[in-house]
Scaffold this motif. Structure first.
Motif, PDB file in Angstrom:
ATOM      1  N   LEU A 122       0.821  -1.205   0.000  1.00  0.00           N
ATOM      2  CA  LEU A 122       0.000   0.000   0.000  1.00  0.00           C
ATOM      3  C   LEU A 122       0.862   1.265   0.000  1.00  0.00           C
ATOM      4  CD1 LEU A 122      -2.822  -1.004   2.513  1.00  0.00           C
ATOM      5  CD2 LEU A 122      -3.058  -0.599   0.063  1.00  0.00           C
ATOM      6  N   ILE A 123       1.932   1.260   0.765  1.00  0.00           N
ATOM      7  CA  ILE A 123       2.829   2.411   0.826  1.00  0.00           C
ATOM      8  C   ILE A 123       3.511   2.626  -0.523  1.00  0.00           C
ATOM      9  CG2 ILE A 123       4.952   3.310   1.859  1.00  0.00           C
ATOM     10  CD1 ILE A 123       3.995   1.993   4.501  1.00  0.00           C
ATOM     11  N   ARG A 124       3.961   1.538  -1.146  1.00  0.00           N
ATOM     12  CA  ARG A 124       4.594   1.663  -2.466  1.00  0.00           C
ATOM     13  C   ARG A 124       3.614   2.227  -3.488  1.00  0.00           C
ATOM     14  NH1 ARG A 124       8.624  -3.408  -3.590  1.00  0.00           N
ATOM     15  NH2 ARG A 124       9.766  -3.235  -1.643  1.00  0.00           N
ATOM     16  N   THR A 125       2.369   1.783  -3.418  1.00  0.00           N
ATOM     17  CA  THR A 125       1.345   2.296  -4.327  1.00  0.00           C
ATOM     18  C   THR A 125       1.116   3.774  -4.081  1.00  0.00           C
ATOM     19  OG1 THR A 125       0.273   0.125  -4.365  1.00  0.00           O
ATOM     20  CG2 THR A 125      -1.035   2.001  -5.107  1.00  0.00           C
ATOM     21  N   GLN A 126       1.070   4.185  -2.823  1.00  0.00           N
ATOM     22  CA  GLN A 126       0.871   5.589  -2.483  1.00  0.00           C
ATOM     23  C   GLN A 126       2.016   6.444  -3.013  1.00  0.00           C
ATOM     24  OE1 GLN A 126       0.777   6.377   1.707  1.00  0.00           O
ATOM     25  NE2 GLN A 126      -0.090   8.406   1.439  1.00  0.00           N
ATOM     26  N   VAL A 127       3.238   5.975  -2.865  1.00  0.00           N
ATOM     27  CA  VAL A 127       4.404   6.723  -3.346  1.00  0.00           C
ATOM     28  C   VAL A 127       4.366   6.831  -4.866  1.00  0.00           C
ATOM     29  CG1 VAL A 127       6.921   6.643  -3.574  1.00  0.00           C
ATOM     30  CG2 VAL A 127       5.855   6.178  -1.372  1.00  0.00           C
ATOM     31  N   THR A 128       4.026   5.752  -5.529  1.00  0.00           N
ATOM     32  CA  THR A 128       3.949   5.760  -6.991  1.00  0.00           C
ATOM     33  C   THR A 128       2.891   6.746  -7.464  1.00  0.00           C
ATOM     34  OG1 THR A 128       4.644   3.449  -7.082  1.00  0.00           O
ATOM     35  CG2 THR A 128       3.553   4.334  -9.037  1.00  0.00           C
ATOM     36  N   LEU A 129       1.724   6.718  -6.844  1.00  0.00           N
ATOM     37  CA  LEU A 129       0.660   7.649  -7.226  1.00  0.00           C
ATOM     38  C   LEU A 129       1.053   9.095  -6.959  1.00  0.00           C
ATOM     39  CD1 LEU A 129      -2.547   5.779  -6.050  1.00  0.00           C
ATOM     40  CD2 LEU A 129      -1.896   6.336  -8.394  1.00  0.00           C
ATOM     41  N   ALA A 130       1.695   9.346  -5.832  1.00  0.00           N
ATOM     42  CA  ALA A 130       2.118  10.708  -5.500  1.00  0.00           C
ATOM     43  C   ALA A 130       3.085  11.238  -6.552  1.00  0.00           C
ATOM     44  CB  ALA A 130       2.760  10.741  -4.120  1.00  0.00           C
TER      45      ALA A 130
END
Length: 65
Positions: free
Chosen positions: A12-20
């Protein structure tokens, strides 16, 4: 509140960073590469450092600001 397994939380954190980054929400996404290069080549002093330099200059000139 439920606890997430570490693997799921990491994903989830990796996805959040990618989206940001993709949505240009991350600081490195907002700055143009050439501008960042100029900042690195010619760093500006902080406001506080400039304030103290001005005070020292004023004291050296007899206390006049």
């Amino acid at each position: 509140m439920t606890k997430l397994p570490l693997e799921k939380l990491e994903r989830l954190i990796r996805t959040q960073v990618t989206l940001a980054t993709k949505l240009r929400l991350a600081p490195q996404s907002r700055a143009h590469k050439e501008t960042v290069g100029r900042w690195a080549a010619n760093p500006q002093s902080s406001y506080l450092a400039q304030f103290h330099a001005d005070e020292e200059e004023g004291e050296a000139n007899g206390g006049a600001h």
